[in-house]
Design a protein around this motif. Structure first.
Motif, short mmCIF file in Angstrom:
data_model
loop_
_atom_site.label_atom_id
_atom_site.label_comp_id
_atom_site.label_asym_id
_atom_site.label_seq_id
_atom_site.Cartn_x
_atom_site.Cartn_y
_atom_site.Cartn_z
N GLY A 192 6.04 -3.78 -12.77
CA GLY A 192 4.71 -3.20 -12.86
C GLY A 192 3.63 -4.26 -12.83
N LEU A 193 3.97 -5.46 -13.28
CA LEU A 193 3.02 -6.57 -13.19
C LEU A 193 2.73 -6.93 -11.74
CD1 LEU A 193 4.48 -8.87 -16.01
CD2 LEU A 193 2.51 -7.32 -16.15
N VAL A 194 3.72 -6.71 -10.88
CA VAL A 194 3.51 -6.96 -9.44
C VAL A 194 2.48 -5.98 -8.90
CG1 VAL A 194 4.63 -6.97 -7.18
CG2 VAL A 194 5.85 -7.84 -9.18
N ASP A 195 2.56 -4.72 -9.36
CA ASP A 195 1.59 -3.72 -8.92
C ASP A 195 0.16 -4.19 -9.20
OD1 ASP A 195 3.97 -2.45 -8.64
OD2 ASP A 195 3.41 -0.63 -9.70
N ARG A 196 -0.07 -4.52 -10.46
CA ARG A 196 -1.42 -4.89 -10.87
C ARG A 196 -1.84 -6.23 -10.30
NH1 ARG A 196 -2.88 -2.54 -16.79
NH2 ARG A 196 -2.40 -0.36 -16.30
N GLY A 197 -0.90 -7.16 -10.25
CA GLY A 197 -1.22 -8.47 -9.68
C GLY A 197 -1.59 -8.37 -8.21
N SER A 198 -0.92 -7.49 -7.48
CA SER A 198 -1.22 -7.31 -6.05
C SER A 198 -2.64 -6.81 -5.87
CB SER A 198 -0.23 -6.31 -5.43
OG SER A 198 1.09 -6.76 -5.55
N ILE A 199 -3.03 -5.84 -6.69
CA ILE A 199 -4.37 -5.28 -6.57
C ILE A 199 -5.43 -6.32 -6.94
CG2 ILE A 199 -5.93 -3.53 -7.51
CD1 ILE A 199 -3.49 -1.70 -7.79
N LEU A 200 -5.16 -7.08 -7.98
CA LEU A 200 -6.12 -8.13 -8.37
C LEU A 200 -6.30 -9.16 -7.25
CD1 LEU A 200 -5.04 -8.79 -12.07
CD2 LEU A 200 -7.07 -7.57 -11.29
N LEU A 201 -5.21 -9.50 -6.58
CA LEU A 201 -5.29 -10.47 -5.49
C LEU A 201 -6.11 -9.94 -4.33
CD1 LEU A 201 -4.45 -13.20 -4.34
CD2 LEU A 201 -2.29 -12.17 -3.61
N VAL A 202 -5.91 -8.64 -4.00
CA VAL A 202 -6.68 -8.04 -2.90
C VAL A 202 -8.15 -7.94 -3.28
CG1 VAL A 202 -6.94 -6.01 -1.44
CG2 VAL A 202 -4.66 -6.80 -2.06
N VAL A 203 -8.44 -7.59 -4.54
CA VAL A 203 -9.83 -7.53 -5.00
C VAL A 203 -10.49 -8.90 -4.88
CG1 VAL A 203 -11.28 -7.24 -7.05
CG2 VAL A 203 -9.53 -5.54 -6.51
N TYR A 204 -9.79 -9.94 -5.30
CA TYR A 204 -10.36 -11.29 -5.22
C TYR A 204 -10.64 -11.67 -3.76
CZ TYR A 204 -10.70 -16.35 -5.25
OH TYR A 204 -11.13 -17.64 -5.04
N THR A 205 -9.69 -11.37 -2.87
CA THR A 205 -9.87 -11.71 -1.46
C THR A 205 -11.05 -10.99 -0.85
OG1 THR A 205 -7.47 -12.07 -1.26
CG2 THR A 205 -8.71 -11.77 0.78
#
Length: 336
Positions: A192-205
């Protein structure tokens, strides 16, 4: 209500992008990493979904058609009607982002979580969220091309890119589920950390690119307040339509709960990569309404789910006779 730490992480990510946006080579690396992260996220979605559950879910076709109609018909119609708020509450870029959010598919995980919390039809919520995401991979870009026109850079290449990034990994997860499904289920909290981490990375980009392009001068605090007000109305209308509309269609309570939570929400995980492909450098403004709506729906639906659970518990308590009364009746019978 306590603030979800993930909301703070999202806000912190936006702040980080504002202070230290990725530029040049760093931007290319961040973009590639976010694409890979979202692909892996949908691979996990595919590995989690039981093929048998999906096939069984097809039998409940009325529910799924209702959710799809809410997601890809009612939402876009309300989005088109929101043009009346331009330019009083919204400017044109924010309205385009708001309209885009109405075209995005429903969520998977939060729909399941809230349906479970409210004691609704969880298998139906699993299938409804999954079907919505799969349909949205094709339907959302087509709807964006139809209603956004030149504002969305739709082309056959963009559709292929979205399919490769989202649908192909999902299908791969389904194919490999036989071997990795149990591992994914056992480690779902860690993954589940991958889920949230993926979204955070896309938001940052996305927000880094917006900072580099200098487009944030188009958004003022007053406009943000107007956007939040419009989104609050949009969410309230959809929550009411999904609940009372499902009742009018004669769904039982468990199904109505699944329809309300799957039919009233929008997926940040699916919307972010689509916006990046369709809007390019302007993706940050396009996803801002979606990001705000996503947090609003989580907070509001958490309250509603707890209320539905409490109502269900009260119904069970009222319908079941108290233990003390049953004991007293039994004692009286024996003495007679």
């Amino acid at each position: 209500m306590p603030i979800d730490p993930y909301i703070l992480l999202l806000l912190g990510t936006v702040g980080l992008a504002a202070l230290f946006p990725a530029r040049g080579t760093a931007s290319d690396v961040a973009s590639g990493a976010s694409t890979a992260a979202i692909a892996f996220l949908f691979f996990l979605y595919g590995a989690r979904l039981s093929t048998r559950e999906a096939l069984d879910g097809l039998k409940h076709w009325r529910l799924h058609v209702t959710v799809l109609a809410c997601t890809f018909l009612l939402f876009p119609l309300l989005g088109l009607a929101a043009r009346g708020f331009v330019p009083v509450l919204l400017n044109e870029p924010l309205y385009q982002g708001l309209l885009f959010l109405t075209l995005v598919p429903s969520t998977i995980q939060s729909s399941i979580a809230f349906t479970s919390m409210a004691r609704g039809n969880v298998p139906a919520a699993i299938c409804a969220g999954s079907f919505s995401s799969l349909v949205g991979i094709v339907v959302t870009p087509l709807l964006a091309a139809a209603v956004l026109g030149s504002d969305a850079g739709f082309s056959a290449d963009s559709l292929v890119e979205i399919v490769l990034q989202l649908l192909v990994p999902f299908a791969a997860g389904q194919l490999l589920r036989r071997w990795i499904g149990s591992f994914v289920t056992r480690h779902k909290k860690a993954l589940g950390l991958v889920d949230r981490g993926s979204i955070l990375l896309v938001v940052y980009t996305a927000f880094s690119e917006g900072m580099v392009q200098g487009i944030w001068h188009q958004v003022s605090p007053l406009r943000l307040g107007g956007l939040l007000a419009v989104e609050a109305v949009l969410l309230a209308v959809m929550l009411a339509l999904t609940w009372y509309g499902a009742k009018a269609l004669r769904f039982d309570r468990a199904d109505r709960i699944a329809i309300q939570f799957a039919g009233s929400k929008k997926s940040l995980a699916a919307g972010l990569p689509m916006a990046s492909v369709l809007f390019g450098a302007h993706a940050s403004l396009a996803v801002l309404p979606l990001m705000l709506f996503h947090q609003m729906q989580l907070m509001v639906c958490a309250v509603i789910a707890k209320r539905r659970a409490r109502d269900a518990q009260e119904t069970i308590t009222v319908s079941a006779p108290p233990a003390a009364s049953r004991t007293a009746v039994g004692t009286g019978t024996r003495s007679g």
